[in-house]
Design a protein around this motif. Structure first.
Motif, PDB file in Angstrom:
ATOM      1  N   PRO A  36       4.051   0.530 -12.321  1.00 28.81           N
ATOM      2  CA  PRO A  36       4.543   1.809 -12.036  1.00 28.81           C
ATOM      3  C   PRO A  36       5.561   2.365 -12.823  1.00 28.81           C
ATOM      4  O   PRO A  36       5.753   3.422 -13.376  1.00 28.81           O
ATOM      5  N   TYR A  88      12.561   5.209  -9.158  1.00 25.69           N
ATOM      6  CA  TYR A  88      11.952   3.940  -9.896  1.00 25.69           C
ATOM      7  C   TYR A  88      13.123   2.868 -10.190  1.00 25.69           C
ATOM      8  O   TYR A  88      12.838   1.566 -10.145  1.00 25.69           O
ATOM      9  N   MET A 117       0.969  -1.111  -0.125  1.00 29.88           N
ATOM     10  CA  MET A 117       0.075  -0.107   0.088  1.00 29.88           C
ATOM     11  C   MET A 117       0.839   1.332   0.105  1.00 29.88           C
ATOM     12  O   MET A 117       0.628   2.175  -0.652  1.00 29.88           O
ATOM     13  N   PHE A 128       4.632   5.194  -5.717  1.00 34.78           N
ATOM     14  CA  PHE A 128       4.738   5.255  -6.971  1.00 34.78           C
ATOM     15  C   PHE A 128       3.615   6.234  -7.601  1.00 34.78           C
ATOM     16  O   PHE A 128       4.084   6.948  -8.718  1.00 34.78           O
ATOM     17  N   ARG A 129       2.749   6.705  -6.771  1.00 31.32           N
ATOM     18  CA  ARG A 129       1.699   7.486  -7.336  1.00 31.32           C
ATOM     19  C   ARG A 129       2.426   8.942  -7.289  1.00 31.32           C
ATOM     20  O   ARG A 129       2.387   9.655  -8.128  1.00 31.32           O
ATOM     21  N   SER A 143      13.672   0.087  -7.736  1.00 28.49           N
ATOM     22  CA  SER A 143      12.882  -1.015  -7.639  1.00 28.49           C
ATOM     23  C   SER A 143      13.179  -1.955  -8.578  1.00 28.49           C
ATOM     24  O   SER A 143      12.704  -2.963  -8.558  1.00 28.49           O
ATOM     25  N   SER A 164       7.452  -3.474 -14.521  1.00 27.45           N
ATOM     26  CA  SER A 164       6.139  -3.329 -13.826  1.00 27.45           C
ATOM     27  C   SER A 164       5.166  -2.098 -14.106  1.00 27.45           C
ATOM     28  O   SER A 164       5.868  -1.262 -14.870  1.00 27.45           O
ATOM     29  N   LEU A 188       3.941   1.249  -0.978  1.00 27.51           N
ATOM     30  CA  LEU A 188       4.726   1.429  -2.107  1.00 27.51           C
ATOM     31  C   LEU A 188       3.837   2.000  -3.127  1.00 27.51           C
ATOM     32  O   LEU A 188       4.133   2.774  -4.024  1.00 27.51           O
ATOM     33  N   GLU A 189       2.436   1.703  -3.108  1.00 24.39           N
ATOM     34  CA  GLU A 189       1.620   2.173  -4.156  1.00 24.39           C
ATOM     35  C   GLU A 189       1.595   3.441  -4.282  1.00 24.39           C
ATOM     36  O   GLU A 189       1.471   4.414  -5.231  1.00 24.39           O
ATOM     37  N   TRP A 190       1.357   4.216  -2.944  1.00 26.55           N
ATOM     38  CA  TRP A 190       1.460   5.668  -2.801  1.00 26.55           C
ATOM     39  C   TRP A 190       2.592   6.306  -3.216  1.00 26.55           C
ATOM     40  O   TRP A 190       2.718   7.338  -3.848  1.00 26.55           O
TER      41      TRP A 190
END
Lengths: 198, 463
Positions: A118, A44, A1, A7-8, A47, A116, A3-5
């Protein structure tokens, strides 16, 4: 979660920096935006690659920014004539269209391309905005900056394909070389030409 | 000892040294010429990969140099190519003072030649794209000389050549995906598209050659001629190596059709545009485009004889481009512009340079009894039996170039040779005269030097 934020946030930072590069008329802020592009790229890359290689990308990117900055490209950066608010609005609409296009094609490309989602988004945003900048700019220096943005996007996409140290090294050399070309664009007219002039 | 070290890394290092002392233009020229001649001589004398004796000691030059998991491989078969490239460089650098080329010409030119050779010898071959990009970046001072603003043409050149790199690298990824999944039909198509677009950008294939006339209008003819001779030649050789290295690509019948169509379109469009040009630089760009198209036509035939023709096309091209660039530079340095209105009756004050321009141009256009004719004749003869329409169209395109050549001749002479005050130095006149005589001699006696070019065929065909 988280990580998702993260990347956003990176996507937003990449988009904001690329949009500033497109519409901004102040060279110092523009170079800061380019530095942000390289910082985002390095995060980026973290990752996908080792921290060492990501650091190489970051350092060479920032070195490129420093090389461009050393040329003092105030005249080379400002569009002539200035775009005005209508021109800026047009640039922003075009940028929005590119962003829409990126988010439309990214899922399709992610099916075939080994990166990936992102990283795909980040790479496509930078490459797309760089291409747009390249198409809309009338100043040679800005074209070199646009080319650097496009290549930063491509480098990001290519990280999923190739993780060789040599390739990363040569890509960094190319980034620096392009920055030197940008610097040459600014300094060439004032350079001396003949024998014994120095 | 190591071949890539001698013929790639050492010239690169030496280019850097020359760059450091670039203000000593006379010395830079002499050192550059001597080094290139020495490298060509070494390539001629020293076998690679097999031992040889010098003063009783046994030596061997290793063909491979490992670099971070990749290899630079210069094999024994590559020796004619090394000789060819370094002789061209020596030939070009030798005339640089007379052509009043700027001080960046030799250091950057040498580095570009070494990097392009590295691109031809890197394994896996798809990494060539990165080395070519480095060469392109180093070539910017050749197309945008110091002391002048960098023009649109130079920028477009940079952009188009830079865009080729991602396509070629992605083609490498797609090709490796094909090897991993031979049954998949998507990746072969993707590889073909990426390779096609990448090479189209590299070779300035129609419609990607818009930058060529622009840059030819802005840049100094001499450094530009060097670059426009070296780059397409390298890309053509790289193309042949790619085709030979990927077995399924070679078996695609569509590939040869596409090559032929591309060649014909390039010749036809460039020949058509050439008729309407009023600037010698732009004509030069279209002549180079037609040369590339002709080489693509030779490749498309895919026969042993056509490969020989492909190799034979190089020599007259190099000579004609060098003569053209030198003559145009002599005129430019003598205060003449390259627009037709500036060249009106230029033959009165620049008789040798005018003769050089006209001979070089007509040779590039394939006028019978000049050096460009024999190889073109062989090519068109073979093409006519396989694809008559393509031969007719190629002939029509070359006709356009020939027509504009006669127009150049008319502009230069103005139909009158009056009393003149020559503005060429004796050495310039001698260099240009040698070029003219060689181009005519090669046209009359093609067997004189063309057999030597056939030595390139094994190097070209090597995967």
């Amino acid at each position: 979660m988280i990580l998702e934020w993260l990347f956003r946030g990176l996507e937003i930072a990449a988009l904001a920096a690329a949009v500033y590069l497109l519409v901004g008329q102040e060279w110092r802020h523009g170079l800061v935006a380019l530095a942000v592009v390289y910082a985002v790229t390095a995060v980026y890359i973290l990752s996908v690659w080792s921290p060492g290689l990501a650091a190489v990308k970051l350092v060479t990117g920032w070195m490129a920014v420093a090389v461009l900055g050393a040329a003092q490209p105030a005249e080379g950066w400002r569009e002539s004539p200035p775009p005005g608010w209508v021109g800026t609005a047009f640039h922003l609409v075009a940028a929005a269209l590119v962003a829409l296009l990126v988010y439309s094609v990214a899922p399709l490309m992610a099916r075939y391309f080994p990166v990936s989602a992102p990283v795909m988004h980040g790479g496509l945003i930078l490459a797309g905005m760089g291409l747009l900048h390249l198409g809309m700019s009338t100043r040679p220096f800005r074209e070199v900056v646009a080319l650097l943005t496009t290549l930063a996007g491509f480098d990001l996409l290519y990280t999923g394909v190739e993780q060789s140290i040599l390739v990363a090294g040569v890509q960094s050399l190319i980034t620096l070389g392009l920055a030197l070309v940008g610097s040459y664009v600014i300094t060439a007219p004032s350079m001396r030409t003949g024998e014994g002039q120095e | 000892m190591n071949a890539p070290l001698i013929w790639i890394l050492f010239p690169l290092f030496f280019a850097f040294i020359l760059w450091l002392v670039r203000w000593r233009e006379g010395w830079v020229m002499r050192l550059g010429v001597v080094l290139c001649l020495l490298l060509a001589l070494l390539a001629w004398l020293l076998p690679i990969g097999t031992g040889f004796r010098v003063f009783g000691n046994r030596w061997e030059i290793e063909p491979t140099l490992a670099l971070a998991g990749r290899q630079l491989v210069v094999q024994n078969n590559d020796r004619p190519l090394l000789i060819f490239v370094y002789l061209i460089a020596a030939f070009w650098f030798g005339g640089s003072r007379e052509a009043r080329a700027h001080r960046f010409m030799i250091p950057y030119g040498l580095a570009v030649a070494a990097l392009l050779l590295a691109a031809l010898s890197v394994q896996p071959f798809l990494y060539a794209a990165l080395l070519v990009e480095l060469a392109v970046l180093l070539s910017i001072p050749l197309v945008a000389p110091p002391g002048k603003p960098v023009g649109t043409g130079a920028l477009r050149y940079l952009i188009f050549q830079t865009f080729a790199m991602p396509f070629i690298l992605l083609a490498g990824w797609a090709l490796s995906a094909v090897e991993a999944n031979p049954a998949n039909t998507f990746f072969p198509l993707l590889a073909q598209i990426f390779l096609g677009v990448g090479f189209a950008l590299w070779l300035a294939v129609f419609p990607f050659y818009a930058w060529m006339p622009l840059v030819a209008e802005e840049a100094d003819p001499y450094p530009l001629g060097y670059l426009l001779m070296l780059l397409p030649t390298t890309f053509l050789l790289l193309g042949v190596r790619y085709i030979n290295a990927v077995a399924w690509l070679k078996d695609l019948s569509a590939l040869w059709e596409v090559l032929r169509l591309t060649g014909v379109v390039m010749i036809l469009t460039a020949g058509g545009w050439a008729v309407f040009q009023r600037h010698l630089g732009r004509l030069f760009a279209y002549a180079v485009t037609i040369e590339t198209g002709t080489s693509l036509l030779a490749l498309s035939l895919n026969t042993p004889q056509s490969m020989e023709t492909f190799a034979m096309l190089f020599l007259p091209r190099v000579l004609a481009l060098a003569l053209w660039a030198l003559s145009a530079s002599v005129m430019r340095s003598g205060g003449k512009g390259l627009r037709f209105e500036d060249l009106d009756r230029a033959a009165e004050t620049f008789p040798f340079a005018s003769a050089g321009l006209a001979t070089a141009y007509l040779s590039l256009a394939g006028l019978p009894l000049l050096a460009g004719f024999p190889a073109r004749f062989l090519l068109l003869e073979e093409l006519a039996t396989r694809a008559p329409l393509s031969a007719v169209l190629a002939l029509a395109g070359t006709g356009g170039l020939l027509l504009s050549g006669f127009r150049v001749l008319a502009v230069l002479t103005g139909g009158y040779f009056g009393p003149r005050e020559p503005r060429e130095t004796p050495f310039q006149a001698i260099l240009i005269s040698v070029g003219v005589v060689v181009l005519i001699l090669l046209g009359f006696l093609p067997r004189l030097l063309f057999p030597a070019m056939l030595g390139l065929v094994p190097a070209i065909l090597m995967p």
